[in-house]
Scaffold this active site. Structure first.
Site, mmCIF file in Angstrom:
data_model
loop_
_atom_site.group_PDB
_atom_site.id
_atom_site.type_symbol
_atom_site.label_atom_id
_atom_site.label_comp_id
_atom_site.label_asym_id
_atom_site.label_seq_id
_atom_site.Cartn_x
_atom_site.Cartn_y
_atom_site.Cartn_z
ATOM 1 N N CYS A 1 0.826 -1.214 0.000
ATOM 2 C CA CYS A 1 0.000 0.000 0.000
ATOM 3 C C CYS A 1 0.857 1.259 0.000
ATOM 4 O O CYS A 1 1.473 1.574 -1.011
ATOM 5 C CB CYS A 1 -0.992 -0.018 1.166
ATOM 6 S SG CYS A 1 -2.332 1.185 0.933
ATOM 7 N N HIS B 1 -3.953 -4.887 0.901
ATOM 8 C CA HIS B 1 -3.508 -5.157 2.265
ATOM 9 C C HIS B 1 -3.650 -6.642 2.618
ATOM 10 O O HIS B 1 -4.579 -7.034 3.321
ATOM 11 C CB HIS B 1 -4.316 -4.327 3.265
ATOM 12 C CG HIS B 1 -3.913 -2.895 3.340
ATOM 13 N ND1 HIS B 1 -2.914 -2.442 4.171
ATOM 14 C CD2 HIS B 1 -4.368 -1.806 2.665
ATOM 15 C CE1 HIS B 1 -2.776 -1.140 4.030
ATOM 16 N NE2 HIS B 1 -3.642 -0.726 3.119
ATOM 17 N N GLU C 1 -2.102 -8.298 4.767
ATOM 18 C CA GLU C 1 -1.978 -8.531 6.216
ATOM 19 C C GLU C 1 -3.317 -8.494 6.933
ATOM 20 O O GLU C 1 -3.457 -9.028 8.043
ATOM 21 C CB GLU C 1 -1.005 -7.513 6.832
ATOM 22 C CG GLU C 1 -1.563 -6.145 7.148
ATOM 23 C CD GLU C 1 -1.712 -5.223 5.939
ATOM 24 O OE1 GLU C 1 -2.124 -4.057 6.124
ATOM 25 O OE2 GLU C 1 -1.412 -5.661 4.802
#
Length: 246
Positions: free
Chosen positions: A113, A216, A218
């Site tokens: 990002c 993203h 994660e």
């Protein structure tokens, strides 16, 4: 020995009413979880002077660039647009120094990002300060749905590192209001949203190992095998690179 992955951190203030205005150095925990699950040891670098970047980079095997504030347009020669949000020029300068040192040492970098955006700027690229400035905007890039939910698709180059991992299409989440405008030299685009914005890049030569994604992973590791698979594949790439240096 497990590979050690350095993550340039961020500074958080006002995180708790009890500790009002106490600065805290941090990185989002999803990166720690993803790297631990992949068999790596993450280490957070506090924001520091540009002069310290070299020693920080030398202390680890690879770098992961996390999300966070907007990249200051002053780093790529523009004045701030009215839709620009919070920036940290101190963080920008430190991360760009880390990026350039990792590039000079050929150490692998995974940029996520904001990480993708600051990497692009570090080598002369530019950004849309807000996605609304992109003339072909047609996809929800700041999603309303929950973080672990995929919001849109990304088309990937089949011969890329990411293409070999995900295939021709990946369904990803999306939380970015800035985006790549001009891609820096030394990078090649390998992923696009349906409205044509660059959602992923890789280094364009065989010497460097650089992977950048606008989404993203994660935030999806507990719900998506593909998201954790990105961390797994990156750590294995770092291990393979490290073994070649031995």
């Amino acid at each position: 020995m497990k590979p050690v992955i350095g993550i340039p951190g961020n500074i958080l203030t006002n995180f708790s009413p009890r500790y009002n205005s106490l600065p805290v150095t941090y990185t989002p925990h999803g990166f720690v979880e993803g790297l631990h699950a992949a068999g790596a040891l993450p280490v957070v670098f506090p924001i520091s002077s540009e002069e310290n970047a070299r020693q920080y980079v030398k202390s680890v095997d690879a770098i992961l660039l996390a999300g966070g504030q907007d990249v200051s347009p002053l780093t790529y020669g523009e004045e701030p647009h009215l839709k620009l949000e919070e920036t940290s020029l101190e963080r920008d300068k430190f991360e760009m120094a880390v990026i350039k040192e990792a590039w000079a040492e050929n150490k692998p970098v995974l940029a996520i990002c904001r990480g993708l955006q600051i990497f692009n700027v570090a080598f002369g690229g530019t950004l849309y300060q807000d996605v609304s400035l992109y003339p072909k905007l047609g996809v929800q890039h700041v999603q309303v749905s929950t973080p672990e939910t995929a919001a849109h698709s990304v088309t990937l180059e089949e011969d890329s590192w990411l293409g070999q991992l995900y295939g021709k299409k990946a369904n990803v989440n999306s939380y970015h209001h800035q985006a790549i405008k001009k891609l820096a030299d030394g990078l090649r685009p390998v992923g696009w949203s349906n409205d044509g914005l660059i959602e992923a890049f890789e280094s364009s030569d065989d010497k460097h190992i650089t992977v950048g994604v606008q989404w993203h992973p994660e935030l999806m590791i507990h719900n998506s095998d593909a998201a954790q698979g990105l961390f797994d594949a990156y750590v294995q790439t770092v291990i393979d690179w490290k073994n070649k240096q031995a």
